[in-house]
Design a protein around this motif. Structure first.
Motif, PDB file in Angstrom:
ATOM      1  N   SER A 195      -0.991  -2.516   7.837  1.00 34.45           N
ATOM      2  CA  SER A 195      -0.880  -1.091   7.569  1.00 34.45           C
ATOM      3  C   SER A 195      -2.080  -0.609   6.763  1.00 34.45           C
ATOM      4  N   ASN A 196      -2.485  -1.395   5.753  1.00 32.98           N
ATOM      5  CA  ASN A 196      -3.688  -1.068   4.981  1.00 32.98           C
ATOM      6  C   ASN A 196      -4.933  -1.118   5.851  1.00 32.98           C
ATOM      7  N   THR A 226      -8.401   1.184  -4.240  1.00 35.96           N
ATOM      8  CA  THR A 226      -7.759   1.190  -2.935  1.00 35.96           C
ATOM      9  C   THR A 226      -8.497   0.232  -2.007  1.00 35.96           C
ATOM     10  N   TYR A 227      -7.829  -0.122  -0.919  1.00 34.83           N
ATOM     11  CA  TYR A 227      -8.463  -1.027   0.043  1.00 34.83           C
ATOM     12  C   TYR A 227      -9.718  -0.395   0.627  1.00 34.83           C
ATOM     13  N   ARG A 228      -9.676   0.886   0.945  1.00 33.25           N
ATOM     14  CA  ARG A 228     -10.862   1.557   1.489  1.00 33.25           C
ATOM     15  C   ARG A 228     -12.027   1.515   0.507  1.00 33.25           C
ATOM     16  N   TYR A 263      -8.537  -8.941  -0.785  1.00 27.98           N
ATOM     17  CA  TYR A 263      -7.201  -8.348  -0.731  1.00 27.98           C
ATOM     18  C   TYR A 263      -6.168  -9.441  -0.935  1.00 27.98           C
ATOM     19  N   PRO A 264      -5.056  -9.194  -1.641  1.00 31.16           N
ATOM     20  CA  PRO A 264      -4.640  -7.915  -2.246  1.00 31.16           C
ATOM     21  C   PRO A 264      -4.992  -7.789  -3.727  1.00 31.16           C
ATOM     22  N   TYR A 295      -5.044   1.923   8.230  1.00 30.18           N
ATOM     23  CA  TYR A 295      -5.377   3.134   7.479  1.00 30.18           C
ATOM     24  C   TYR A 295      -6.861   3.167   7.114  1.00 30.18           C
ATOM     25  N   ALA A 296      -7.400   2.006   6.695  1.00 32.70           N
ATOM     26  CA  ALA A 296      -8.805   1.919   6.275  1.00 32.70           C
ATOM     27  C   ALA A 296      -9.752   1.661   7.441  1.00 32.70           C
ATOM     28  N   ILE A 322      -6.946  -4.746  -4.958  1.00 33.23           N
ATOM     29  CA  ILE A 322      -6.416  -3.384  -4.817  1.00 33.23           C
ATOM     30  C   ILE A 322      -5.365  -3.055  -5.862  1.00 33.23           C
TER      31      ILE A 322
END
Length: 307
Positions: free
Chosen positions: A59-60, A260-262, A252-253, A63-64, A256
């Motif tokens: 999901s991350n 944020t991951y981005r 990751y993780p 999104y990124a 973060i």
């Protein structure tokens, strides 16, 4: 976005339940873990069950707009071989997973054989954890060299994190000389903020060695976003070994919890110190070739509610 993004250093686990250097590491709640004598925020606080799953990571990633990721391992997370084998079978186009052996005591050569038989295409060695009180495990020891030669013969990649500076560089030089066709990805960007980090980077002057930046935002955490020191370090490393030898990784993780991951790659995108071609190589194209990723998804940009 005109870049293919591939994360060359990430972690997954269902639960942390292990001991390192005689100290316990245990999953608690709200993203926290008991970590070697103190409570640490191991995951973002909204990951309340402590499960660091492939689905949440995907999901991350979606999104990124990160197309694929390399999942490595570390002793502090416990052995995740069974879970990662399952992840690889369910998401073969998105994840390259690394198995891990118990390198702190003899017998890991047979474990490595078993991991290869299960289909693992990479093996992780957390070499920085091998400077044990009871005696250092040498990377050029007989059993290690037998394992590396077996990996080389079977086309299995070595993912490795080294102790600070040049502590283990001479050992790695011997490994590279003995196994010139062994693909090696060195993590944490050579422990870039520590003295002597470029000694690790220089190993990438050999044809099959790469340096990945997993943890670089952690190492430059005191500086924080937009991590200009990290960009300068990437520039310095590229000047020494070429941008084609460097790969982006997020770690990751753990990273973060602070960003944020981005943001773990956005500081590279927005930098004026790297060319568009250099950014493309560093953020994904080098990893695509090195790890052999095939067809990757095209991930559209999804606007935030705040935009």
């Amino acid at each position: 976005m005109n870049y293919t993004l591939i994360d060359a250093h990430s972690h997954l686990w269902l639960k942390q339940d292990t001991v390192v250097d005689g100290l316990p590491i245990r999953t608690l709640e709200n993203g926290r873990s008991l970590f070697m004598g103190e409570v640490r925020q191991m995951l973002p606080p909204f990951m309340v069950d402590g499960v660091n799953s492939a689905e949440v990571f995907l999901s991350n990633m979606d999104y990124a707009q990160v197309a694929a990721a390399v999942v490595t391992q570390e002793f502090i997370d416990g052995f995740q071989n069974d879970y990662l084998a399952d992840v690889a079978s369910r998401y073969p186009d998105r994840f390259f997973v690394c198995g891990m052996c118990e390198f702190r005591k003899p017998g890991y050569l047979e474990q490595a054989r078993q991991l290869m038989a299960r289909g693992f295409r990479g093996i992780k060695v957390p070499a920085q954890r091998l400077l044990l009180k009871e005696g250092r495990v040498m990377l050029n020891s007989e059993e290690m060299m037998q394992m590396f030669k077996l990996m080389e013969q079977n086309g299995v990649l070595l993912s490795i994190d080294l102790a600070d500076g040049g502590t283990q560089v001479a050992e790695m030089e011997e490994v590279i000389q003995e196994c010139p066709r062994l693909k090696v990805a060195i993590g944490h960007f050579g422990m870039v903020t520590r003295p002597g980090w470029t000694e690790q980077v220089k190993l990438a002057r050999h044809p099959n060695i790469r340096i990945e930046s997993g943890g670089i935002t952690w190492l430059f955490n005191d500086e924080f976003y937009p991590f200009r020191g990290a960009v300068r370090a990437i520039r310095e490393a590229a000047d020494q070994v070429g941008m084609d030898k460097l790969m982006w990784g997020s770690d990751y993780p753990r990273t973060i919890t602070a960003i944020t991951y981005r943001m773990s790659y956005d500081f590279v995108l927005k930098s004026s110190e790297l060319t568009e071609e250099e950014k493309s190589l560093f953020l994904g194209e080098n990893a695509r070739r090195f790890y052999g990723f095939g067809t990757l998804p095209e991930l559209p940009y999804i606007k935030n509610m705040s935009e």
